[in-house]
Design an enzyme around this catalytic site. Structure first.
Site, PDB file in Angstrom:
ATOM      1  N   TYR A   1       0.819  -1.230   0.000  1.00  0.00           N
ATOM      2  CA  TYR A   1       0.000   0.000   0.000  1.00  0.00           C
ATOM      3  C   TYR A   1       0.850   1.277   0.000  1.00  0.00           C
ATOM      4  CZ  TYR A   1      -3.515   3.317   1.835  1.00  0.00           C
ATOM      5  OH  TYR A   1      -4.346   4.388   2.042  1.00  0.00           O
TER       6      TYR A   1
ATOM      7  N   GLU B   1     -12.143  -2.088   7.987  1.00  0.00           N
ATOM      8  CA  GLU B   1     -12.301  -0.984   8.930  1.00  0.00           C
ATOM      9  C   GLU B   1     -10.983  -0.634   9.613  1.00  0.00           C
ATOM     10  OE1 GLU B   1     -13.620  -3.914   9.025  1.00  0.00           O
ATOM     11  OE2 GLU B   1     -13.457  -4.846  10.988  1.00  0.00           O
TER      12      GLU B   1
HETATM   13  P1  NAD Z   1     -12.906   3.740   0.952  1.00  0.00           P
HETATM   14  O1  NAD Z   1     -12.430   2.335   0.784  1.00  0.00           O
HETATM   15  O2  NAD Z   1     -14.086   3.979   1.811  1.00  0.00           O
HETATM   16  O3  NAD Z   1     -13.185   4.394  -0.473  1.00  0.00           O
HETATM   17  C1  NAD Z   1     -12.436   4.072  -1.621  1.00  0.00           C
HETATM   18  C2  NAD Z   1     -13.422   3.835  -2.740  1.00  0.00           C
HETATM   19  O4  NAD Z   1     -12.685   3.592  -3.942  1.00  0.00           O
HETATM   20  C3  NAD Z   1     -14.302   2.599  -2.509  1.00  0.00           C
HETATM   21  O5  NAD Z   1     -15.672   2.952  -2.527  1.00  0.00           O
HETATM   22  C4  NAD Z   1     -13.940   1.683  -3.655  1.00  0.00           C
HETATM   23  O6  NAD Z   1     -15.049   0.942  -4.171  1.00  0.00           O
HETATM   24  C5  NAD Z   1     -13.419   2.671  -4.691  1.00  0.00           C
HETATM   25  N1  NAD Z   1     -12.577   2.014  -5.672  1.00  0.00           N
HETATM   26  C6  NAD Z   1     -11.613   1.092  -5.456  1.00  0.00           C
HETATM   27  N2  NAD Z   1     -11.119   0.662  -6.609  1.00  0.00           N
HETATM   28  C7  NAD Z   1     -11.778   1.325  -7.586  1.00  0.00           C
HETATM   29  C8  NAD Z   1     -11.722   1.290  -8.993  1.00  0.00           C
HETATM   30  N3  NAD Z   1     -10.875   0.458  -9.630  1.00  0.00           N
HETATM   31  N4  NAD Z   1     -12.533   2.079  -9.708  1.00  0.00           N
HETATM   32  C9  NAD Z   1     -13.425   2.916  -9.065  1.00  0.00           C
HETATM   33  N5  NAD Z   1     -13.530   2.979  -7.728  1.00  0.00           N
HETATM   34  C10 NAD Z   1     -12.721   2.192  -6.994  1.00  0.00           C
HETATM   35  O7  NAD Z   1     -11.639   4.580   1.462  1.00  0.00           O
HETATM   36  P2  NAD Z   1     -11.560   6.043   2.083  1.00  0.00           P
HETATM   37  O8  NAD Z   1     -11.304   5.880   3.527  1.00  0.00           O
HETATM   38  O9  NAD Z   1     -12.692   6.848   1.619  1.00  0.00           O
HETATM   39  O10 NAD Z   1     -10.194   6.562   1.411  1.00  0.00           O
HETATM   40  C11 NAD Z   1     -10.183   7.412   0.274  1.00  0.00           C
HETATM   41  C12 NAD Z   1      -8.740   7.627  -0.181  1.00  0.00           C
HETATM   42  O11 NAD Z   1      -7.979   8.180   0.895  1.00  0.00           O
HETATM   43  C13 NAD Z   1      -8.002   6.358  -0.615  1.00  0.00           C
HETATM   44  O12 NAD Z   1      -7.140   6.651  -1.670  1.00  0.00           O
HETATM   45  C14 NAD Z   1      -7.196   6.003   0.608  1.00  0.00           C
HETATM   46  O13 NAD Z   1      -6.046   5.221   0.282  1.00  0.00           O
HETATM   47  C15 NAD Z   1      -6.828   7.382   1.125  1.00  0.00           C
HETATM   48  N6  NAD Z   1      -6.516   7.356   2.563  1.00  0.00           N
HETATM   49  C16 NAD Z   1      -7.515   7.142   3.463  1.00  0.00           C
HETATM   50  C17 NAD Z   1      -7.218   7.121   4.823  1.00  0.00           C
HETATM   51  C18 NAD Z   1      -8.285   6.880   5.853  1.00  0.00           C
HETATM   52  O14 NAD Z   1      -7.961   6.873   7.044  1.00  0.00           O
HETATM   53  N7  NAD Z   1      -9.549   6.689   5.478  1.00  0.00           N
HETATM   54  C19 NAD Z   1      -5.892   7.296   5.253  1.00  0.00           C
HETATM   55  C20 NAD Z   1      -4.901   7.508   4.309  1.00  0.00           C
HETATM   56  C21 NAD Z   1      -5.223   7.552   2.950  1.00  0.00           C
END
Ligand code: NAD
Length: 333
Positions: free
Chosen positions: A149, A191
């Site tokens: 990741y 989660e």
């Molecule tokens: P999440 O998993 O709730 O949302 C990500 C969404 O991307 C999902 O709904 C998934 O279906 C969609 N997705 C995955 N592959 C896809 C594809 N090929 N085409 C279209 N959609 C696709 O995650 P989140 O918590 O909302 O995170 C959003 C972003 O922020 C991500 O890039 C994540 O890596 C980054 N991030 C989040 C956190 C956190 O604490 N939530 C921390 C660091 C980075």
């Protein structure tokens, strides 16, 4: 500010769903895209143009980007430690999403792309003790990110930089540190700690078991940012002229035991803690150093961990009490 046509990639997910709501409230036209069927989106808004597309595919990215001014890329195959430690190949495949979105943005003449990077880009050797003073932006190099990741995030950050330098596409990159809040994942294996702890405490309360399993020894430290602060910071970075990847997180560092203390207090319960030392636990200590973002954007989180957890606990409690799961989409029609 003028009204824009904005693509939110990953709109069916946690942060993406909240961002769509915020952009619509500001009067922007929003194209919301996710690969999940729409009944599985955490939030869906009828004012947006909602599309189900797999953005690993280049043609799908062109369809998603065509006619938009700005792009927020929040789409990634991701989850908490339990997911990313066991799904490194899947996490790395998200490189296809960002690569094809960047190519589509260039091809279609979009003006600006935001990339959601992560604290997982930071070097492991800087996170070996619980008293981490906070990670500064320069601590990402020499590179030793989270396997799978973190490498994908670091590589995609560089792609953004070089598309900006070589092809004049405006890119902005935030390094999110643990975001939490309502309408996010709280069960199923993806989660993260705040939602997982809330769910476990609620389950113990509802089931009367009076016990909780904690991954690791509970002494590992983290910081957690409430979703509203994340939304404000994300849009401030997108609107800014900041070109380098920048931290977006909280500097309020707590141990996992302290996180459990707060959630127990909210629930009005005390539980016996069973420490699972063989469960995935990630780095020993991690927090955000916010010196740069305070200086450049005067941004700091405004919601304390206690306040944010109260709202998150209440939402997860309602979901569990009503028997709904993440498959029950919240329709905002
Ligand atoms: P999440 O998993 O709730 O949302 C990500 C969404 O991307 C999902 O709904 C998934 O279906 C969609 N997705 C995955 N592959 C896809 C594809 N090929 N085409 C279209 N959609 C696709 O995650 P989140 O918590 O909302 O995170 C959003 C972003 O922020 C991500 O890039 C994540 O890596 C980054 N991030 C989040 C956190 C956190 O604490 N939530 C921390 C660091 C980075």
């Amino acid at each position: 500010m003028s009204k824009l046509t904005i693509l939110v990639a990953g709109a069916g997910g946690f942060i993406g769903g909240h961002l769509v709501e915020s952009l619509l409230k500001q009067g922007h036209r929003v194209r919301a895209v996710d690969k999940k069927p729409q009944w599985q989106w955490y939030q869906r808004f009828h004012e947006a143009e909602n599309l189900t597309l797999n953005l690993e595919d280049k043609q799908a990215c062109i369809q998603a980007v065509n006619g938009t001014d700005w792009i927020y890329n929040l789409a990634a195959d991701m989850g908490g430690m339990g997911f990313i430690e066991l799904n490194k190949g899947l996490c790395m495949l998200s490189v296809l999403i960002n690569t094809h979105l960047l190519m589509a943005a260039r091809h279609c003449g979009a003006q600006r792309l935001f990339y959601a990077s992560s604290a997982c880009v930071y070097a492991g050797y800087k996170q070996k003790t619980t008293d981490n003073p906070g990670l500064k932006e320069e601590d990402a190099y020499p590179a030793d990110p989270e396997d799978g990741y973190g490498w994908e995030k670091l590589f995609s950050e560089r792609m953004c930089r070089h598309f900006r330098e070589d092809f004049k596409l405006e890119t902005r990159v935030a390094r999110y540190h643990n975001v939490y809040g309502p309408n996010g994942t709280y069960d199923g294996g993806r989660e993260k700690a705040p939602a997982a702890i809330c769910r476990k405490v609620i389950a113990a309360k509802m089931g009367g078991t009076k016990e909780i399993e904690i991954w690791g020894d509970g002494l590992q430290t983290r910081s957690f940012m409430y979703i509203n602060d994340c939304l404000k910071g994300t849009q401030a970075i997108m609107n800014s002229g900041i070109l380098q990847p920048i931290n977006l997180g909280s500097a309020e560092m707590v141990s996992i035991n302290q996180l459990v203390d707060i959630v127990e207090d909210i629930a009005g319960i005390k539980l016996k803690r069973n420490y699972n030392l063989s469960a995935p636990k990630g780095v020993r200590g991690r927090s955000s150093d916010n010196t740069l973002i305070k200086e450049l954007l005067q941004w700091e989180p405004s919601i304390t961990l206690r306040e944010g957890l109260e709202k998150t606990y209440a939402w997860i409690y309602d979901q569990m009490k009503s028997g709904s799961s993440k498959d029950d989409v919240v329709n905002k029609f």
